[in-house]
Every structure is written in structure tokens, then in C-alpha cells.
Scaffold this motif. Structure first.
Motif, mmCIF file in Angstrom:
data_model
loop_
_atom_site.group_PDB
_atom_site.id
_atom_site.type_symbol
_atom_site.label_atom_id
_atom_site.label_comp_id
_atom_site.label_asym_id
_atom_site.label_seq_id
_atom_site.Cartn_x
_atom_site.Cartn_y
_atom_site.Cartn_z
ATOM 1 N N CYS A 82 -8.216 0.655 -2.618
ATOM 2 C CA CYS A 82 -7.998 1.975 -1.777
ATOM 3 C C CYS A 82 -8.175 1.693 -0.471
ATOM 4 O O CYS A 82 -8.946 0.978 0.099
ATOM 5 N N GLU A 83 -7.699 2.531 0.349
ATOM 6 C CA GLU A 83 -8.003 2.556 1.828
ATOM 7 C C GLU A 83 -8.293 4.124 1.928
ATOM 8 O O GLU A 83 -7.495 4.904 1.427
ATOM 9 N N ARG A 84 -9.136 4.332 2.804
ATOM 10 C CA ARG A 84 -9.848 5.622 3.021
ATOM 11 C C ARG A 84 -9.676 5.854 4.316
ATOM 12 O O ARG A 84 -9.901 5.423 5.328
ATOM 13 N N GLU A 85 -9.422 7.418 4.816
ATOM 14 C CA GLU A 85 -9.331 7.906 6.039
ATOM 15 C C GLU A 85 -10.111 9.034 5.778
ATOM 16 O O GLU A 85 -9.998 10.049 5.089
ATOM 17 N N ASP A 86 -11.233 9.112 6.621
ATOM 18 C CA ASP A 86 -12.407 10.303 6.621
ATOM 19 C C ASP A 86 -12.760 10.584 5.485
ATOM 20 O O ASP A 86 -13.038 11.809 4.977
ATOM 21 N N ALA A 122 -6.564 7.510 0.943
ATOM 22 C CA ALA A 122 -5.222 7.815 1.648
ATOM 23 C C ALA A 122 -3.937 6.796 0.971
ATOM 24 O O ALA A 122 -2.779 7.214 0.930
ATOM 25 N N ARG A 123 -4.233 5.560 0.646
ATOM 26 C CA ARG A 123 -3.289 4.543 0.185
ATOM 27 C C ARG A 123 -4.106 3.790 -0.949
ATOM 28 O O ARG A 123 -5.331 3.577 -1.073
ATOM 29 N N TRP A 150 0.737 -1.257 -0.026
ATOM 30 C CA TRP A 150 -0.034 -0.053 0.153
ATOM 31 C C TRP A 150 0.674 1.409 -0.021
ATOM 32 O O TRP A 150 1.821 1.304 0.897
ATOM 33 N N ASP A 177 0.960 5.722 -0.556
ATOM 34 C CA ASP A 177 0.032 6.752 -0.505
ATOM 35 C C ASP A 177 -0.150 7.203 -2.112
ATOM 36 O O ASP A 177 0.824 6.843 -2.904
#
Length: 60
Positions: free
Chosen positions: A35-39, A43-44, A7, A9
Motif C-alpha cells: 500500500c501507499e499511505r498518506e498521513d 490511500a492506495r 495502484w 484507492d
């Protein structure tokens, strides 16, 4: 067994393959790149998915 970074950014992934961040985010929106999400923000991204899409673009 070696551990490989999977992963990245978004900016680092775009730089690694010489693509625009907007293209990478388009692939995410289309479901082509995990993907990985933040808020609620990407994010990644999964670098293996990015590699596959970049190869497809390079082949034309």
C-alpha cells in the motif's frame, strides 16, 4: 508496451473485486497487499496483490 493502472484507492479496489474494505485492509495489515499511505492512512493498494489474494479466497 501498454501502461496499466497498478495502484487503486481502497474503495475502488474493494469494489473491483467485490470484497469488503475491512478484508482489504486486513490483507494490508498482514503484509499480503502493498500500500501507499498518506498521513498514516492507507490511500492506495497494489491491485496485482489484491488480485492474488482475491483469487486465493475464491479457491477456498
Amino acid at each position: 508496451m501498454a501502461l496499466v493502472k497498478t495502484w487503486y484507492d481502497v474503495d475502488a479496489a474493494a469494489d473491483k473485486f467485490g470484497i469488503k474494505k475491512s478484508m482489504l485492509l486486513f490483507w494490508v495489515d498482514e503484509g499480503l497487499v502493498r500500500c501507499e499511505r498518506e498521513d498514516g492512512v492507507v490511500a492506495r493498494v497494489n491491485i496485482d496483490d489484491v488480485r492474488l489474494q482475491a483469487a486465493a479466497v475464491a479457491q477456498g
